[in-house]
Design a protein around this motif. Structure first.
Motif, PDB file in Angstrom:
ATOM      1  N   ARG A   1     -29.686   7.044 -32.516  1.00 25.54           N
ATOM      2  CA  ARG A   1     -28.364   7.473 -32.067  1.00 25.54           C
ATOM      3  C   ARG A   1     -28.087   8.841 -32.695  1.00 25.54           C
ATOM      4  O   ARG A   1     -28.819   9.289 -33.576  1.00 25.54           O
ATOM      5  N   LYS A   2     -27.028   9.456 -32.278  1.00 23.06           N
ATOM      6  CA  LYS A   2     -26.744  10.809 -32.770  1.00 23.06           C
ATOM      7  C   LYS A   2     -26.557  10.815 -34.283  1.00 23.06           C
ATOM      8  O   LYS A   2     -26.984  11.756 -34.973  1.00 23.06           O
ATOM      9  N   GLU A   3     -25.916   9.761 -34.813  1.00 25.76           N
ATOM     10  CA  GLU A   3     -25.665   9.742 -36.248  1.00 25.76           C
ATOM     11  C   GLU A   3     -26.946   9.563 -37.067  1.00 25.76           C
ATOM     12  O   GLU A   3     -26.944   9.777 -38.285  1.00 25.76           O
ATOM     13  N   ASN A   4     -28.026   9.165 -36.413  1.00 23.57           N
ATOM     14  CA  ASN A   4     -29.297   9.011 -37.127  1.00 23.57           C
ATOM     15  C   ASN A   4     -30.041  10.330 -37.320  1.00 23.57           C
ATOM     16  O   ASN A   4     -30.995  10.387 -38.107  1.00 23.57           O
ATOM     17  N   VAL A   5     -29.644  11.367 -36.614  1.00 20.87           N
ATOM     18  CA  VAL A   5     -30.337  12.658 -36.690  1.00 20.87           C
ATOM     19  C   VAL A   5     -29.836  13.417 -37.918  1.00 20.87           C
ATOM     20  O   VAL A   5     -28.670  13.802 -37.996  1.00 20.87           O
TER      21      VAL A   5
ATOM     22  N   LEU B   1     -35.946  14.020 -28.673  1.00 17.48           N
ATOM     23  CA  LEU B   1     -34.700  13.256 -28.688  1.00 17.48           C
ATOM     24  C   LEU B   1     -33.743  13.808 -29.737  1.00 17.48           C
ATOM     25  O   LEU B   1     -32.532  13.931 -29.493  1.00 17.48           O
ATOM     26  N   TYR B   2     -34.258  14.166 -30.896  1.00 19.43           N
ATOM     27  CA  TYR B   2     -33.417  14.773 -31.933  1.00 19.43           C
ATOM     28  C   TYR B   2     -32.807  16.086 -31.432  1.00 19.43           C
ATOM     29  O   TYR B   2     -31.629  16.373 -31.688  1.00 19.43           O
ATOM     30  N   LYS B   3     -33.613  16.858 -30.725  1.00 15.43           N
ATOM     31  CA  LYS B   3     -33.118  18.156 -30.249  1.00 15.43           C
ATOM     32  C   LYS B   3     -32.032  17.997 -29.200  1.00 15.43           C
ATOM     33  O   LYS B   3     -31.105  18.803 -29.125  1.00 15.43           O
ATOM     34  N   LEU B   4     -32.119  16.934 -28.405  1.00 14.32           N
ATOM     35  CA  LEU B   4     -31.079  16.687 -27.416  1.00 14.32           C
ATOM     36  C   LEU B   4     -29.766  16.310 -28.085  1.00 14.32           C
ATOM     37  O   LEU B   4     -28.693  16.728 -27.642  1.00 14.32           O
ATOM     38  N   PHE B   5     -29.857  15.519 -29.162  1.00 12.69           N
ATOM     39  CA  PHE B   5     -28.642  15.125 -29.859  1.00 12.69           C
ATOM     40  C   PHE B   5     -28.074  16.276 -30.689  1.00 12.69           C
ATOM     41  O   PHE B   5     -26.857  16.485 -30.706  1.00 12.69           O
ATOM     42  N   CYS B   6     -28.935  17.010 -31.363  1.00  9.47           N
ATOM     43  CA  CYS B   6     -28.482  18.085 -32.257  1.00  9.47           C
ATOM     44  C   CYS B   6     -29.352  19.325 -32.054  1.00  9.47           C
ATOM     45  O   CYS B   6     -30.252  19.613 -32.870  1.00  9.47           O
TER      46      CYS B   6
ATOM     47  N   PRO C   1     -47.501   6.042 -34.789  1.00  6.87           N
ATOM     48  CA  PRO C   1     -47.147   6.034 -33.353  1.00  6.87           C
ATOM     49  C   PRO C   1     -46.168   4.924 -32.980  1.00  6.87           C
ATOM     50  O   PRO C   1     -45.254   5.138 -32.179  1.00  6.87           O
ATOM     51  N   TYR C   2     -46.335   3.752 -33.594  1.00  4.84           N
ATOM     52  CA  TYR C   2     -45.478   2.620 -33.258  1.00  4.84           C
ATOM     53  C   TYR C   2     -44.118   2.726 -33.943  1.00  4.84           C
ATOM     54  O   TYR C   2     -43.089   2.337 -33.373  1.00  4.84           O
ATOM     55  N   ILE C   3     -44.099   3.259 -35.143  1.00  8.48           N
ATOM     56  CA  ILE C   3     -42.826   3.498 -35.815  1.00  8.48           C
ATOM     57  C   ILE C   3     -42.013   4.527 -35.036  1.00  8.48           C
ATOM     58  O   ILE C   3     -40.791   4.386 -34.857  1.00  8.48           O
ATOM     59  N   CYS C   4     -42.675   5.571 -34.549  1.00 11.42           N
ATOM     60  CA  CYS C   4     -41.975   6.571 -33.728  1.00 11.42           C
ATOM     61  C   CYS C   4     -41.381   5.926 -32.480  1.00 11.42           C
ATOM     62  O   CYS C   4     -40.272   6.265 -32.053  1.00 11.42           O
ATOM     63  N   HIS C   5     -42.125   5.013 -31.892  1.00 11.34           N
ATOM     64  CA  HIS C   5     -41.629   4.319 -30.692  1.00 11.34           C
ATOM     65  C   HIS C   5     -40.389   3.492 -31.015  1.00 11.34           C
ATOM     66  O   HIS C   5     -39.395   3.511 -30.271  1.00 11.34           O
ATOM     67  N   VAL C   6     -40.432   2.759 -32.133  1.00 16.69           N
ATOM     68  CA  VAL C   6     -39.266   1.974 -32.541  1.00 16.69           C
ATOM     69  C   VAL C   6     -38.079   2.889 -32.827  1.00 16.69           C
ATOM     70  O   VAL C   6     -36.943   2.618 -32.400  1.00 16.69           O
ATOM     71  N   LEU C   7     -38.323   3.964 -33.551  1.00 15.03           N
ATOM     72  CA  LEU C   7     -37.245   4.907 -33.846  1.00 15.03           C
ATOM     73  C   LEU C   7     -36.684   5.528 -32.571  1.00 15.03           C
ATOM     74  O   LEU C   7     -35.468   5.761 -32.460  1.00 15.03           O
ATOM     75  N   TYR C   8     -37.554   5.809 -31.607  1.00 11.89           N
ATOM     76  CA  TYR C   8     -37.113   6.376 -30.331  1.00 11.89           C
ATOM     77  C   TYR C   8     -36.125   5.436 -29.646  1.00 11.89           C
ATOM     78  O   TYR C   8     -35.135   5.872 -29.049  1.00 11.89           O
TER      79      TYR C   8
ATOM     80  N   LYS D   1     -28.090  -4.912 -31.721  1.00 15.44           N
ATOM     81  CA  LYS D   1     -28.912  -3.878 -32.366  1.00 15.44           C
ATOM     82  C   LYS D   1     -28.230  -3.261 -33.592  1.00 15.44           C
ATOM     83  O   LYS D   1     -28.784  -2.354 -34.197  1.00 15.44           O
ATOM     84  N   GLU D   2     -27.031  -3.733 -33.960  1.00 13.44           N
ATOM     85  CA  GLU D   2     -26.285  -3.074 -35.036  1.00 13.44           C
ATOM     86  C   GLU D   2     -27.022  -3.154 -36.371  1.00 13.44           C
ATOM     87  O   GLU D   2     -27.232  -2.142 -37.051  1.00 13.44           O
ATOM     88  N   GLN D   3     -27.393  -4.368 -36.768  1.00 13.40           N
ATOM     89  CA  GLN D   3     -28.089  -4.518 -38.049  1.00 13.40           C
ATOM     90  C   GLN D   3     -29.470  -3.867 -38.005  1.00 13.40           C
ATOM     91  O   GLN D   3     -29.933  -3.301 -38.998  1.00 13.40           O
ATOM     92  N   LEU D   4     -30.102  -3.930 -36.859  1.00 13.25           N
ATOM     93  CA  LEU D   4     -31.419  -3.318 -36.718  1.00 13.25           C
ATOM     94  C   LEU D   4     -31.324  -1.807 -36.859  1.00 13.25           C
ATOM     95  O   LEU D   4     -32.182  -1.166 -37.482  1.00 13.25           O
ATOM     96  N   ASN D   5     -30.272  -1.236 -36.286  1.00  9.58           N
ATOM     97  CA  ASN D   5     -30.081   0.210 -36.417  1.00  9.58           C
ATOM     98  C   ASN D   5     -29.771   0.606 -37.851  1.00  9.58           C
ATOM     99  O   ASN D   5     -30.101   1.718 -38.288  1.00  9.58           O
ATOM    100  N   ALA D   6     -29.165  -0.309 -38.607  1.00  9.57           N
ATOM    101  CA  ALA D   6     -28.879  -0.026 -40.015  1.00  9.57           C
ATOM    102  C   ALA D   6     -30.161   0.106 -40.829  1.00  9.57           C
ATOM    103  O   ALA D   6     -30.152   0.683 -41.931  1.00  9.57           O
ATOM    104  N   LEU D   7     -31.273  -0.409 -40.299  1.00 11.73           N
ATOM    105  CA  LEU D   7     -32.568  -0.290 -40.970  1.00 11.73           C
ATOM    106  C   LEU D   7     -33.335   0.953 -40.517  1.00 11.73           C
ATOM    107  O   LEU D   7     -34.545   1.046 -40.754  1.00 11.73           O
ATOM    108  N   TYR D   8     -32.648   1.895 -39.899  1.00 13.52           N
ATOM    109  CA  TYR D   8     -33.302   3.088 -39.364  1.00 13.52           C
ATOM    110  C   TYR D   8     -34.076   3.834 -40.454  1.00 13.52           C
ATOM    111  O   TYR D   8     -35.234   4.229 -40.266  1.00 13.52           O
TER     112      TYR D   8
END
Length: 746
Positions: free
Chosen positions: A201-205, A232-237, A190-197, A169-176
């Motif tokens: 990771r914490k560094e994405n917030v 999810l964002y609120k849990l991380f930050c 709705p589907y983009i939110c699902h993929v982002l969910y 998932k490393e390269q895929l996460n780089a496309l966040y």
């Protein structure tokens, strides 16, 4: 055969291209790459069956890859034949990893009409894993704009469904950020939110992303997919997301699995050996038993191609090399508890949250770290699985045994964590009214015992009412199973929430009050169904044992569990136990009443000395009801005066005229410890030892000194509950036992 490369994708080295070609050719010829050799061993019969299809698949992929101009499906028999080949091969045995890049590039490049592209995307069923590079290459087509919006949506649905089969998932996460930019499209949102969910990771917030989500929420309203990502964002930050979000929702995202889930299930079932997914490094000591269903597939962490190829090399290195790296630590490499301790702050949890259920090491991590993002991901995944695959909610579901296995995995994880999952609680509340009491009975009742303690006001209508309906209309064995489950539920509530009463609730009496109310409601419910259940089952000794076992926990809640609550059993339970034909139940009742006495005496002493626990007091009604029961018990078992002195409204007190009409001789003594139906066997055995030659069994001989001998005989037979009750409630025996103890000490 080299794949055609467009200018938008980075060129691969000749070595990489040759390796891709070799891997695909090996698969087409019936061989396998190193990551699939074990699969070949288990599927040799199937491979022979599909040899001809594999050759056709090679031709189909080659044809689709070489097409340059836009081709229509109508009147093109060659294209139709190759599409049929791809579809049939995918549905029968799945596609090899090397075929995904070709088909994704073709489907998203716009060379074919949407009808063809749709068929290609629907055929993307993995036989093992999906290479990350092929997905990254496919995502890059989205910014070219050559495929229609419908094809883009279908691709996102496919990506969500097979997300757990992507090897890395490393390269895929780089496309966040690239994915995030598509949130402005209302259809894709709705589907983009699902993929982002799934990727977050914490560094994405980032603050700008939070502001963007809040703007979208203000524009579109309270959408569940936006709330999921914000949660999810609120849990991380939490310091960045300061708004108040609604509580957990039953479903964050709509079901987007389309046709792929059923097809993947069929392929897994047909390929009777373990796939490369099932050969992943399992975090535990044993392999999972079933690989047929998606939930079982997600109970194992798939080893990525990187980790699979380097696993032996990693194991060969010293532990110092592993521990000293600053990078995140992949969980598929986590093998021992010392590794967990060394890398506990660097663990990268898998996207497959279901794999956590079968990993003791990851469950240890959840216990230690209390990472809310993990619980939120697990909540979403588990809620979706339970809702979609419930064995009694799906018509003609042929996979009940595998659903049972899934429920067992959840239960074992709850036992390990010593707490229930909220997603499982919501599943039970939603489906218990539809449950027949037979399907997955043991597993469902086990999950009921781990329902989390909360201030849920509707627990009666969602839990107690459905259980009561099944309880009254089912067999005695089901009744006993329900009582055992509710006893475990009570113990789990007490163990998990009352041990910390002093530290947590010392200044939160409202919270403690809610806890007491929840426990009291459960105890009253069990008393109600027990009373009716005994009537329905003619005061069954077997059922009575489980009822008394429940009250064996209730009677000690004050001293053993530090909860300021004691509830006496209803008369519909107490009197059947007192008059029971079984000595085990009578002995158990005596022990329960002894423990009630001990707890009430301690409570009274604490009140008088102003050391009362948590400043709660028992009502006078509790003491009054206990005293009424004690009078009845002593009158029955000792003084033979129960029919005259029992003062309970539902007790044994009867008019002498009514008693005379019964025609029973020695009526007053018929329930003391000599004549009681449950004790008659002991009386006969005692008389045999006392007068071996006397066959008349004169029970009147048991009096005076012989009465005391008889008591010692009963104690020697293991009736410890009777012993402690008599010694604590009968003044003469109590004094004698104290003097005897003093003599022993001197």
């Amino acid at each position: 055969m080299r794949p055609r490369r467009s200018s938008r994708t980075p060129k691969q080295s000749p070595h990489v291209r040759r390796k891709t070609q070799t891997d695909l050719s090996a698969w087409r010829k019936g061989g396998r790459t190193d990551s699939e050799k074990s699969l070949q061993h288990h599927q040799s019969v199937n491979d022979q069956k599909y040899d001809s299809q594999e050759g056709s698949l090679e031709q189909a992929l080659s044809y689709l890859e070489k097409v340059q101009d836009r081709v229509a499906l109508k009147k093109n028999s060659v294209l139709q034949r190759h599409l049929d080949t791809v579809e049939s091969t995918a549905l029968k045995q799945g596609l090899p990893p090397e075929g995904f890049e070709i088909l994704l590039n073709v489907a998203l490049s716009g060379k074919f009409a949407d009808a063809v592209n749709t068929r290609l995307l629907r055929s993307l069923i993995p036989a093992s894993v999906i290479p990350e590079n092929s997905v990254v290459s496919a995502v890059s087509w989205l910014c070219v704009g050559k495929c229609s919006g419908n094809i883009q949506l279908l691709f996102l649905k496919w990506l969500i469904t097979v997300f757990d089969f992507i090897d890395r998932k490393e390269q895929l996460n780089a496309l966040y950020g690239f994915f995030f930019s598509f949130l402005q499209d209302e259809k894709m949102c709705p589907y983009i939110c699902h993929v982002l969910y799934l990727l977050t990771r914490k560094e994405n917030v980032k603050p700008f992303r939070i502001r963007r989500l809040l703007d979208l929420q203000a524009k579109m309203g309270m959408q569940s997919h936006l709330q999921a990502l914000l949660s999810l964002y609120k849990l991380f930050c939490p310091e960045l997301v300061t708004i108040t979000l609604p509580g957990k929702m039953k479903t964050y995202f709509k079901n987007s699995e389309g046709p792929w889930k059923a097809a993947i299930t069929a392929v897994r079932s047909r390929n009777q050996g373990p796939s490369p997914l099932s050969q992943a490094v399992v975090l535990g000591t044993s392999q999972p038993q079933s690989r047929k269903r998606k939930w079982n597939a997600q109970l194992v962490i798939p080893a990525s191609s990187r980790s699979t190829n380097n696993l032996e090399e990693i194991r060969g290195k010293s532990s110092v090399c592993l521990y000293n790296t600053n990078k995140s630590f992949p969980v598929e490499q986590l093998q021992t508890f010392p590794q967990l301790l060394q890398n506990i702050h660097r663990l990268e949890f898998p996207s497959q949250m279901g794999s956590v259920l079968t990993s003791p090491l990851l469950l240890h991590y959840m216990n230690c770290m209390k990472d809310e993002s993990i619980y939120l991901r697990l909540y979403y995944w588990m809620g979706q699985m339970l809702q979609e695959e419930c064995a009694w909610c799906v018509v003609d579901n042929p996979n009940e045994e595998e659903f049972k296995s899934f429920l067992q995995s959840i239960y074992k994880a709850e036992c390990f964590l010593q707490e229930g999952f909220s997603a499982c609680e919501e599943f039970l509340y939603k489906t218990l009214p539809l449950w027949d009491g037979f399907c997955c009975r043991s597993e469902v009742l086990s999950l009921v015992s781990w329902i989390p303690l909360s201030n849920f006001s509707d627990i009666k209508s969602y839990l107690y009412d459905p259980l009561a309906q099944l309880f009254f209309t089912s067999s005695i064995y089901f009744k006993c199973s329900v009582l055992e489950s509710l006893k475990q539920l009570l113990q789990n509530w007490l163990n998990c929430n009352v041990i910390r009463v002093d530290s947590e609730f010392s200044s939160l009496n409202t919270t403690l009050s809610g806890l007491v109310n929840m426990v009291a409601e459960l105890v009253h419910f069990v008393g109600w169904i027990s009373t009716i259940g005994l009537r329905l089952e003619d005061n069954s000794t077997f059922l009575l044992h489980f009822i008394l076992d429940f009250y064996g926990t209730v009677c000690d809640m004050y001293l053993k569990y530090n909860l300021p609550l004691l509830i006496m059993p209803p008369a519909g339970v107490f009197y059947p136990a007192l008059l029971s034909m079984d000595s085990v139940n009578l002995n158990q009742l005596c022990h329960i009443m002894y423990r009630y006495r001990t707890n009430l005496v301690a409570a009274k002493e604490n009140e008088q000395s102003k050391k009362n626990i948590l400043q709660f007091k028992f009502s006078n009604q509790t003491y009054q009801e206990y005293n009424q029961y004690i009078i009845a018990m002593v009158g029955c078992l000792w003084t033979s005066s129960a029919f005259q002195k029992d003062i309970h409204p539902q007790g044994l007190c009867m008019d002498d005229k009514v008693l005379c009409k019964t025609g029973v001789k020695e009526l007053k003594t018929s329930f003391n410890i000599v004549y009681h139906p449950a004790m008659m066997g002991y009386s006969i055995e005692f008389l045999k030892q006392l007068c071996p030659d006397d066959t008349t069994f004169n029970f009147k001989l048991i009096k005076g000194k012989k009465w005391d001998w008889y008591l010692e005989y009963l104690y020697s037979q293991g009736l410890k509950g009777l012993k402690v009750f008599i010694e604590s409630s009968i003044s003469r025996v109590s004094q004698a036992s104290r003097s005897k103890a003093a003599n022993v000490q001197t």
